[in-house]
Scaffold this motif. Structure first.
Motif, PDB file in Angstrom:
ATOM      1  N   HIS A 192     -27.800  -4.639   9.746  1.00  0.00           N
ATOM      2  CA  HIS A 192     -26.556  -4.742   8.964  1.00  0.00           C
ATOM      3  C   HIS A 192     -26.723  -4.020   7.628  1.00  0.00           C
ATOM      4  CE1 HIS A 192     -22.766  -6.312   7.599  1.00  0.00           C
ATOM      5  NE2 HIS A 192     -23.330  -6.928   6.579  1.00  0.00           N
ATOM      6  N   HIS A 193     -27.845  -4.235   6.983  1.00  0.00           N
ATOM      7  CA  HIS A 193     -28.128  -3.586   5.704  1.00  0.00           C
ATOM      8  C   HIS A 193     -28.187  -2.064   5.881  1.00  0.00           C
ATOM      9  CE1 HIS A 193     -29.626  -3.523   1.589  1.00  0.00           C
ATOM     10  NE2 HIS A 193     -30.548  -2.652   1.977  1.00  0.00           N
ATOM     11  N   ALA A 194     -28.831  -1.615   6.953  1.00  0.00           N
ATOM     12  CA  ALA A 194     -28.922  -0.176   7.223  1.00  0.00           C
ATOM     13  C   ALA A 194     -27.544   0.424   7.478  1.00  0.00           C
ATOM     14  CB  ALA A 194     -29.832   0.070   8.416  1.00  0.00           C
ATOM     15  N   ALA A 195     -26.720  -0.271   8.242  1.00  0.00           N
ATOM     16  CA  ALA A 195     -25.380   0.237   8.533  1.00  0.00           C
ATOM     17  C   ALA A 195     -24.552   0.368   7.254  1.00  0.00           C
ATOM     18  CB  ALA A 195     -24.672  -0.676   9.533  1.00  0.00           C
ATOM     19  N   LEU A 196     -24.647  -0.627   6.382  1.00  0.00           N
ATOM     20  CA  LEU A 196     -23.901  -0.563   5.121  1.00  0.00           C
ATOM     21  C   LEU A 196     -24.379   0.594   4.251  1.00  0.00           C
ATOM     22  CD1 LEU A 196     -23.773  -4.367   4.235  1.00  0.00           C
ATOM     23  CD2 LEU A 196     -21.863  -2.945   4.983  1.00  0.00           C
ATOM     24  N   GLY A 197     -25.681   0.746   4.139  1.00  0.00           N
ATOM     25  CA  GLY A 197     -26.228   1.815   3.302  1.00  0.00           C
ATOM     26  C   GLY A 197     -25.917   3.194   3.851  1.00  0.00           C
ATOM     27  N   LEU A 198     -26.066   3.380   5.160  1.00  0.00           N
ATOM     28  CA  LEU A 198     -25.774   4.684   5.756  1.00  0.00           C
ATOM     29  C   LEU A 198     -24.288   5.009   5.709  1.00  0.00           C
ATOM     30  CD1 LEU A 198     -28.223   4.528   8.774  1.00  0.00           C
ATOM     31  CD2 LEU A 198     -28.400   6.007   6.762  1.00  0.00           C
ATOM     32  N   GLN A 199     -23.447   3.989   5.772  1.00  0.00           N
ATOM     33  CA  GLN A 199     -22.013   4.229   5.632  1.00  0.00           C
ATOM     34  C   GLN A 199     -21.689   4.776   4.250  1.00  0.00           C
ATOM     35  OE1 GLN A 199     -19.428   0.912   6.549  1.00  0.00           O
ATOM     36  NE2 GLN A 199     -17.729   1.817   5.426  1.00  0.00           N
ATOM     37  N   VAL A 200     -22.317   4.228   3.230  1.00  0.00           N
ATOM     38  CA  VAL A 200     -22.093   4.716   1.869  1.00  0.00           C
ATOM     39  C   VAL A 200     -22.556   6.168   1.736  1.00  0.00           C
ATOM     40  CG1 VAL A 200     -22.805   4.431  -0.539  1.00  0.00           C
ATOM     41  CG2 VAL A 200     -22.144   2.451   0.799  1.00  0.00           C
ATOM     42  N   VAL A 201     -23.701   6.475   2.328  1.00  0.00           N
ATOM     43  CA  VAL A 201     -24.201   7.855   2.292  1.00  0.00           C
ATOM     44  C   VAL A 201     -23.197   8.784   2.969  1.00  0.00           C
ATOM     45  CG1 VAL A 201     -26.020   9.388   3.130  1.00  0.00           C
ATOM     46  CG2 VAL A 201     -26.615   7.195   2.124  1.00  0.00           C
ATOM     47  N   ALA A 202     -22.697   8.399   4.131  1.00  0.00           N
ATOM     48  CA  ALA A 202     -21.717   9.227   4.841  1.00  0.00           C
ATOM     49  C   ALA A 202     -20.439   9.396   4.021  1.00  0.00           C
ATOM     50  CB  ALA A 202     -21.403   8.622   6.206  1.00  0.00           C
ATOM     51  N   GLU A 203     -19.968   8.318   3.411  1.00  0.00           N
ATOM     52  CA  GLU A 203     -18.747   8.402   2.606  1.00  0.00           C
ATOM     53  C   GLU A 203     -18.933   9.291   1.386  1.00  0.00           C
ATOM     54  OE1 GLU A 203     -18.010   4.306   1.827  1.00  0.00           O
ATOM     55  OE2 GLU A 203     -16.910   3.994   3.695  1.00  0.00           O
ATOM     56  N   ASP A 204     -20.121   9.273   0.812  1.00  0.00           N
ATOM     57  CA  ASP A 204     -20.371  10.046  -0.400  1.00  0.00           C
ATOM     58  C   ASP A 204     -20.633  11.524  -0.137  1.00  0.00           C
ATOM     59  OD1 ASP A 204     -20.018   7.809  -1.927  1.00  0.00           O
ATOM     60  OD2 ASP A 204     -22.153   7.467  -2.319  1.00  0.00           O
TER      61      ASP A 204
END
Length: 127
Positions: free
Chosen positions: A79-91
């Motif tokens: 869950h933590h990885a998904a949240l962090g990678l989502q932010v990277v993708a959005e940025d």
């Protein structure tokens, strides 16, 4: 003719997703806090020889508390990885491929967590 000055809030109101990132930010912090004791438990367990071979790991995961903590570790980590990678993708992805990247991230994390949980339960029930 009367000119009215609009406040900065009034000008920006309704223009974007302000305030919608709070839940995401909070979830990232909560999952990070959950991972601290879980990572310490896992590290100490592995250092203590819980995974020297398959039989030792099966015996270790055969204890209900250890199996539950392992499943919680997997859920929190993915869950933590998904949240962090989502932010990277959005940025950093500024094309229409952003949606596909976020979907791929989420599906990959779900698949990884599911595989880890199935493996944990298989080992737990075998031991």
């Amino acid at each position: 003719m009367i000119l009215r000055r609009r406040t900065a809030y009034a000008q920006a109101h309704g223009l974007g997703a302000a305030g919608h990132g709070t839940g995401h930010w909070r979830a990232q912090r909560v999952s990070a806090l959950a991972l601290v004791p879980l990572a310490l438990w896992l590290g100490l367990s592995l250092f203590g020889g819980a995974a020297t071979d398959r039989a030792a790991l099966a015996g270790f995961l055969g204890q209900p508390v250890n199996a539950i903590l392992m499943v919680l570790s997997l859920l929190a980590a993915f869950h933590h990885a998904a949240l962090g990678l989502q932010v990277v993708a959005e940025d950093y992805i500024h094309t229409p491929a952003r949606f596909a990247a976020i979907a791929l991230i989420r599906l990959s994390c779900i698949a990884g967590a599911t595989a880890g949980i199935v493996a944990t339960l298989t080992m737990a029930l075998a031991g």
